[in-house]
Write an enzyme that holds these catalytic residues in place. Structure first.
Site, PDB file in Angstrom:
ATOM      1  N   CYS A 138     -10.009  -2.946 -10.099  1.00 22.53           N
ATOM      2  CA  CYS A 138      -9.520  -1.752  -9.387  1.00 22.53           C
ATOM      3  C   CYS A 138      -8.140  -1.982  -8.781  1.00 22.53           C
ATOM      4  O   CYS A 138      -7.599  -1.100  -8.126  1.00 22.53           O
ATOM      5  CB  CYS A 138     -10.511  -1.278  -8.337  1.00 22.53           C
ATOM      6  SG  CYS A 138     -10.754  -2.465  -7.018  1.00 22.53           S
ATOM      7  N   GLU A 176     -11.124 -10.664  -4.821  1.00 18.90           N
ATOM      8  CA  GLU A 176      -9.678 -10.590  -4.597  1.00 18.90           C
ATOM      9  C   GLU A 176      -9.153 -11.797  -3.836  1.00 18.90           C
ATOM     10  O   GLU A 176      -7.964 -11.896  -3.558  1.00 18.90           O
ATOM     11  CB  GLU A 176      -9.289  -9.285  -3.903  1.00 18.90           C
ATOM     12  CG  GLU A 176     -10.042  -8.972  -2.640  1.00 18.90           C
ATOM     13  CD  GLU A 176      -9.667  -7.615  -2.042  1.00 18.90           C
ATOM     14  OE1 GLU A 176      -8.658  -7.017  -2.438  1.00 18.90           O
ATOM     15  OE2 GLU A 176     -10.418  -7.160  -1.164  1.00 18.90           O
ATOM     16  N   HIS A 202       0.822  -1.217   0.000  1.00 21.25           N
ATOM     17  CA  HIS A 202       0.000   0.000   0.000  1.00 21.25           C
ATOM     18  C   HIS A 202       0.853   1.263   0.000  1.00 21.25           C
ATOM     19  O   HIS A 202       0.413   2.309  -0.457  1.00 21.25           O
ATOM     20  CB  HIS A 202      -1.000  -0.034   1.153  1.00 21.25           C
ATOM     21  CG  HIS A 202      -2.140  -0.948   0.832  1.00 21.25           C
ATOM     22  ND1 HIS A 202      -2.158  -2.255   1.211  1.00 21.25           N
ATOM     23  CD2 HIS A 202      -3.235  -0.753   0.070  1.00 21.25           C
ATOM     24  CE1 HIS A 202      -3.241  -2.820   0.733  1.00 21.25           C
ATOM     25  NE2 HIS A 202      -3.914  -1.938   0.033  1.00 21.25           N
ATOM     26  N   ASP A 228      -4.402  -8.137  -4.469  1.00 23.70           N
ATOM     27  CA  ASP A 228      -4.517  -9.264  -3.538  1.00 23.70           C
ATOM     28  C   ASP A 228      -4.719 -10.567  -4.280  1.00 23.70           C
ATOM     29  O   ASP A 228      -4.183 -11.600  -3.869  1.00 23.70           O
ATOM     30  CB  ASP A 228      -5.685  -9.029  -2.568  1.00 23.70           C
ATOM     31  CG  ASP A 228      -5.259  -8.129  -1.428  1.00 23.70           C
ATOM     32  OD1 ASP A 228      -4.195  -8.401  -0.846  1.00 23.70           O
ATOM     33  OD2 ASP A 228      -5.961  -7.150  -1.145  1.00 23.70           O
TER      34      ASP A 228
HETATM   35  C1  PEP Z   1      -6.521  -4.977  -4.619  1.00 27.56           C
HETATM   36  O1  PEP Z   1      -6.271  -5.841  -3.773  1.00 27.56           O
HETATM   37  O2  PEP Z   1      -6.289  -5.117  -5.831  1.00 27.56           O
HETATM   38  C2  PEP Z   1      -7.110  -3.694  -4.214  1.00 27.56           C
HETATM   39  C3  PEP Z   1      -7.517  -2.810  -5.095  1.00 27.56           C
HETATM   40  O3  PEP Z   1      -7.168  -3.423  -2.899  1.00 27.56           O
HETATM   41  P1  PEP Z   1      -5.907  -3.056  -1.993  1.00 27.56           P
HETATM   42  O4  PEP Z   1      -4.737  -2.816  -2.893  1.00 27.56           O
HETATM   43  O5  PEP Z   1      -6.289  -1.855  -1.216  1.00 27.56           O
HETATM   44  O6  PEP Z   1      -5.731  -4.284  -1.151  1.00 27.56           O
HETATM   45 MG    MG Z   2      -7.135  -5.728  -1.828  1.00 26.73          MG
END
Ligand code: PEP
Ligand code: MG
Length: 571
Positions: free
Chosen positions: A505, A434, A192, A458
């Site tokens: 996303c 995910e 992140h 994920d």
């Molecule tokens: C993902 O896992 O692709 C996602 C968009 O969520 P995050 O990166 O916040 O886990």
């Molecule tokens: Mg995620």
């Protein structure tokens, strides 16, 4: 002076940076128990630390009051009271005087005793006070140690941050205007921290082993966030090249602006939506700047960071309303709290876990802490009256989690309507796909929701069994793995079959190599870091739907990542 001293690193956020390093070192808070000074001097050290802590809290109070209002600022008032509480302050001085202890030792002893008592009382308010005491104690210890606790929100000159790690909550607090670039020793491209760096358009590299021992604050650094190039004390020639490369980068960005007000279309007119991922209301200007068609992911956990208490329903309502009203014509998908994994929030007090990414994360945490979940859902529902809201639930791994979440949502809706509060009709509710479990039962889950959004960051880590933060195994974190691609295909097919919307996303949404495959699979929404929108739209405009469909069929036959990659490179 060493010239062109190259350090090994991996690019995690694109762009070039040239500037002076600021090395963040972990604080060394070691101390002796018995003082070698006299008690009065020890007492004076403690008083000075208390004075500095109070001044810092007062400054934070004023700043928070100005930026976030009285509710958020109240916590610092409470902290000042804790600091001045005789149970902590006088008791510490007493110990120093009576037992000839160092200020550090006396303070940690007293603090631990008070915390223990408070934590054993079954009362949320008192448990929170225990947390405040730990915070204040740490702050006092930093001042007592005479070290600098660099406040990333208060940087006053442009620097390249160098650290073993930078946490998502540190990222949430930093003054991005003053951060030219970032170098970390650990952390993968899909951590992140990396995602936030890309959102904030801060060039960054990670995996720079021993960077904190090889680099000193004030050293000159050059970094290239795509290739991972990292140079310590670069030569004049490199510095001149930096200026030229920056110009080139600027010209490319300028060139892409022609796509800003265009539809997201293939050469032959197949239209999709390219949306933005945001992490705070402060990101909303980026939606318009890069011509994104709405928000496909608002990561709300970041509004829970850089503070000492969860935002209230009213505070959250104001934040969600601000994002919705800033973009009334677009869909805004707000994701419920995705806490856990690498996103720690101290005050939420998640027990230390052996495998946080497999632990009490996201919807799992929310369903166990219904008060926090319901506060957020109520805030979202109240805000729904001000725009086109979609609510998205992360980390779903079974149907019960979807149904239980929807039940709570309905409960909140009824409560609000009962109280005469307006809630929009027909709010779209979706889930993130995910986990491999969710992708495999996508046909089942499609009957329960209005949309799917693939969280590929994920999904890849869970499918490939590769920790997205672990530098050692990043080579195995493989977007082109046939298992990943087949699960994306399966999810898209299940969504199409059920007639619901399907998007991506995760970071793969902006992966130009796989873009034709996603289009061929029928993915209709791509949500990404705002700065990637125009490039993706430009790549899309060069594709033909029929070619994409042919490629999408072909890749399903690939037996390995390299085979699949080759098919995408030479369709
Ligand atoms: C993902 O896992 O692709 C996602 C968009 O969520 P995050 O990166 O916040 O886990
Ligand atoms: Mg995620």
């Amino acid at each position: 002076m060493i010239s062109n001293n190259q350090l090994t690193a991996r690019g995690i956020s694109p762009g070039f940076a040239l500037g002076s390093a600021l090395v963040l070192r972990p604080l060394d808070l070691k101390y002796e128990p018995i003082t070698k000074l006299d008690c009065n001097t020890e007492m004076a050290r403690f008083e000075v630390a208390c004075g500095k802590t109070k001044a810092r809290l007062e400054a934070l109070f004023s700043k928070t009051l100005k930026n976030l209002g009285p509710d958020a600022a109240a916590i610092f008032e409470a902290h000042i009271m804790v600091l001045e509480d005789p149970e902590l302050k006088d008791a510490t001085k007493d110990r120093i005087a009576k037992e000839s202890l160092t200020a550090e030792y006396a303070l940690t002893q007293v603090s631990a005793e008070v915390v223990k008592v408070l934590e054993n009382i079954d009362d949320d308010y008192l448990r929170e006070r225990a947390h405040d005491i730990k915070d204040i104690t740490r702050q006092l210890m930093v001042f007592l140690s005479g070290q600098d606790d660099v406040d990333l929100a208060e940087l006053t000159r442009p620097v390249i941050l160098v650290s073993h790690d930078i946490t998502p909550s540190q990222m949430a607090s930093l003054n991005k205007e003053m951060v030219l670039g970032m170098v970390t020793e650990i952390g993968g491209k899909s951590s992140h921290t990396a995602i936030l760096a890309r959102n904030m358009e801060i060039p960054a590299v990670s995996g720079a082993r021993d960077a904190t021992s090889k680099i000193k604050s004030g050293d000159r650094l050059f970094l290239q966030g795509s290739s991972g190039e990292l140079l310590l004390n670069p030569s004049d020639e490199i510095q001149r090249k930096f200026v030229a490369d920056k110009e080139k980068e600027k010209a490319e960005k300028q060139q892409l602006l022609q796509f800003k007000n265009r539809k997201s279309q293939t050469q032959d007119g197949h239209t999709i939506f390219i949306e933005a991922n945001i992490g705070s209301p402060g990101d909303t200007p980026l939606i318009e700047r890069y011509g994104a068609e709405g928000v496909g992911l608002f990561r709300t956990e970041f509004i829970f960071m850089d503070r000492t208490k969860a935002p209230s329903e009213d505070e959250q309502f104001e934040i969600y309303k601000k994002v919705l009203t800033a973009n009334p014509e677009h869909n805004i998908i707000i994701r419920t709290l995705d806490i856990g994994g690498d996103k720690e929030i101290a005050y939420l007090q998640i027990e230390k876990e052996m495998n946080p990414f497999l632990g009490l994360r996201a919807v799992r945490y929310c369903l166990k802490h219904k008060n926090i979940f319901k506060t957020q859902l109520r805030a979202m529902l109240r805000a729904s009256a001000f725009g086109k809201l979609g609510i998205m639930i992360p980390m779903i791994s079974n149907r019960e989690e979807v149904r239980n979440s929807r039940m709570l949502l309905e409960e909140c809706r009824q409560e609000l309507l009962g109280a005469g509060i307006k809630v929009a009709e027909g709010i779209k509710v979706g889930i993130m796909i995910e986990t491999p479990a969710a992708a495999v039962i996508a046909d089942v889950l499609a009957k329960e929701v209005d949309f799917f959004s693939l969280g590929t960051n994920d999904l890849i880590q869970y499918v490939c069994a590769v920790d997205r933060l672990n530098e050692e195994v990043q080579d195995l974190y493989e977007p082109y793995h046939p298992a990943v691609i087949r699960l994306i295909h399966q999810t898209a097919a299940a969504a199409k079959q059920a007639g619901i919307q399907v998007g991506i996303c995760g970071d793969l949404a902006a992966h130009t190599g796989l873009l034709p495959v996603f289009i061929g699979f029928g993915i209709d929404h791509l949500s990404m870091s705002p700065s990637s929108v125009l490039k993706t739209r430009s790549c899309l405009s060069k594709l033909k739907l029929s070619d994409c469909k042919t490629l999408a069929e072909k890749v399903l036959l690939a037996g390995s990542a390299s085979e699949l990659r080759a098919m995408c490179e030479k369709p």
